[in-house]
Enzyme design. Structure first.
Site, PDB file in Angstrom:
ATOM      1  N   CYS A  78       0.830  -1.210   0.000  1.00  0.00           N
ATOM      2  CA  CYS A  78       0.000   0.000   0.000  1.00  0.00           C
ATOM      3  C   CYS A  78       0.863   1.258   0.000  1.00  0.00           C
ATOM      4  O   CYS A  78       1.747   1.420   0.842  1.00  0.00           O
ATOM      5  CB  CYS A  78      -0.913   0.021   1.215  1.00  0.00           C
ATOM      6  N   VAL A  79       0.592   2.166  -0.932  1.00  0.00           N
ATOM      7  CA  VAL A  79       1.446   3.338  -1.095  1.00  0.00           C
ATOM      8  C   VAL A  79       1.407   4.262   0.126  1.00  0.00           C
ATOM      9  O   VAL A  79       2.453   4.723   0.597  1.00  0.00           O
ATOM     10  CB  VAL A  79       1.105   4.109  -2.397  1.00  0.00           C
TER      11      VAL A  79
END
Lengths: 130, 98, 120
Positions: A78-79
């Site tokens: 997840c960024v």
């Protein structure tokens, strides 16, 4: 059947990543499909190639990388969670002016939408965390 | 629903919460959750009470790793990772009580 | 796009760990994908909704207001476990948003009705 897996804790501190790995391997060996493995919260720390565990211990990150390469697994970090915790690929380094990258092979950085999409596209989603 | 518990009942109220919410379905104890399925522990009665309406499973590799495979509460079914995957497939949804 | 029933189960208190905040981020994305989103608050998760949070002195960004904004994202199904509230000396009046207070058995029924349950 199509599975997805959510990993919410980093390697070593918690058993979650080890259990998730064993589960993922078994899913594949039983002939099911894995749509995506998504790494969230401290789970993004599974995506650094800079870990150096003792020689007599398992290398959790290398195990994931190998599974991704052998089985063409889609492993997404997840960024937003990765930015908080300093997990960086080349695109992110450029965008945020960082002088290094550390994302391990087999992983890619993308948005939370990929988790929701995994929930939509998969028959089952299993969470491993603390 | 398959309810997955990975903590001891003394560390977290997860097992109790799952037992009280679940109406049918299964409980799978993994990681530190497997200690709940050991004979003579304070959680044994709660598990036995629940067995009428829920099926209780424990992950064998985690029992063995913790040296408690020979202390299993009667009525709890041991599964391997193979059985874990089957349980997820057989139940329409699963929830990890983190 | 397929619309599935997603429930996000919150069982942890805010600020002590990041789970509550990052769970909210997933909820908002789920809503943006136009999924049928609901949230459950049980055990220490009910503390997330306690009104009057002021995080100024601990140096962490507060997010009580985000719960109030959920309605704008069409996230209106917020189930709170009665037993967890009572055990913590709280009632629905102590919470920052309108919720449906339910028994554990009712909560279990809502969980059973979902396609995807993610617990943080």
């Amino acid at each position: 059947m199509i599975f997805s897996i959510l990993v919410n804790e980093g390697p070593y501190q918690h058993q979650a990543s080890d259990t998730a790995f064993n589960f993922a391997k078994t899913v594949l060996s039983k002939g099911h499909t894995i749509f995506r493995v998504f790494f969230y919260h401290d789970g993004v720390n599974n995506g650094t190639r800079l870990t150096t565990p003792p020689q007599d211990d398992r290398n959790v990150i290398a195990k994931w990388t190998k599974l991704a390469q052998d089985s063409e697994l889609d492993m997404v970090v997840c960024v937003a969670a990765a930015q908080r915790r300093g997990i960086v690929d080349e695109g992110e380094a450029k965008r945020n002016g960082k002088d290094a990258t550390n994302l391990a092979p087999g992983f890619r950085i993308s948005g939370l939408g990929q988790l929701i999409e995994a929930g939509i596209q998969s028959d089952r989603i299993v969470t491993f965390g603390d | 629903m398959l309810n997955i518990i990975n903590k001891t009942p003394w560390d977290r109220p997860a097992l109790d919460a799952a037992l009280q919410c679940a109406d049918g379905g299964s409980i799978l104890l993994i990681e530190d959750g497997v200690y709940a399925a050991t004979r003579g522990s304070a959680s044994e009665a709660r598990l036995k009470d629940a067995m009428g309406r829920l099926k209780i499973y424990a992950l064998g590799p985690d029992l063995e790793a913790r040296g408690v495979a020979d202390r299993l509460t009667e009525g709890v079914t041991v599964v391997g990772y193979d059985g874990f995957v089957d349980l997820v497939a057989e139940n329409k949804t699963c929830q990890s009580w983190l | 796009m397929t619309i599935k029933k997603f429930m996000f189960v919150n069982r942890k208190a805010p600020y002590g760990t990041i789970y509550a905040l990052e769970s909210l981020e997933v909820v908002l994305i789920g809503a943006a994908f136009e999924q049928d989103v609901s949230m459950a608050f049980t055990d220490d998760g009910v503390y997330q909704l306690k009104k009057g949070q002021n995080t100024k002195a601990i140096g962490i960004k507060g997010f009580e207001k985000t719960y109030g904004a959920l309605e704008d994202y069409d996230v209106t199904k917020l189930y709170v476990d009665q037993e967890s509230l009572t055990a913590r000396g709280l009632t629905a009046e102590d919470l920052c948003v309108p919720v449906e207070v339910v028994s554990r058995a009712e909560l279990g029924k809502h969980m059973e009705a979902q396609d995807v349950v993610l617990s943080f």
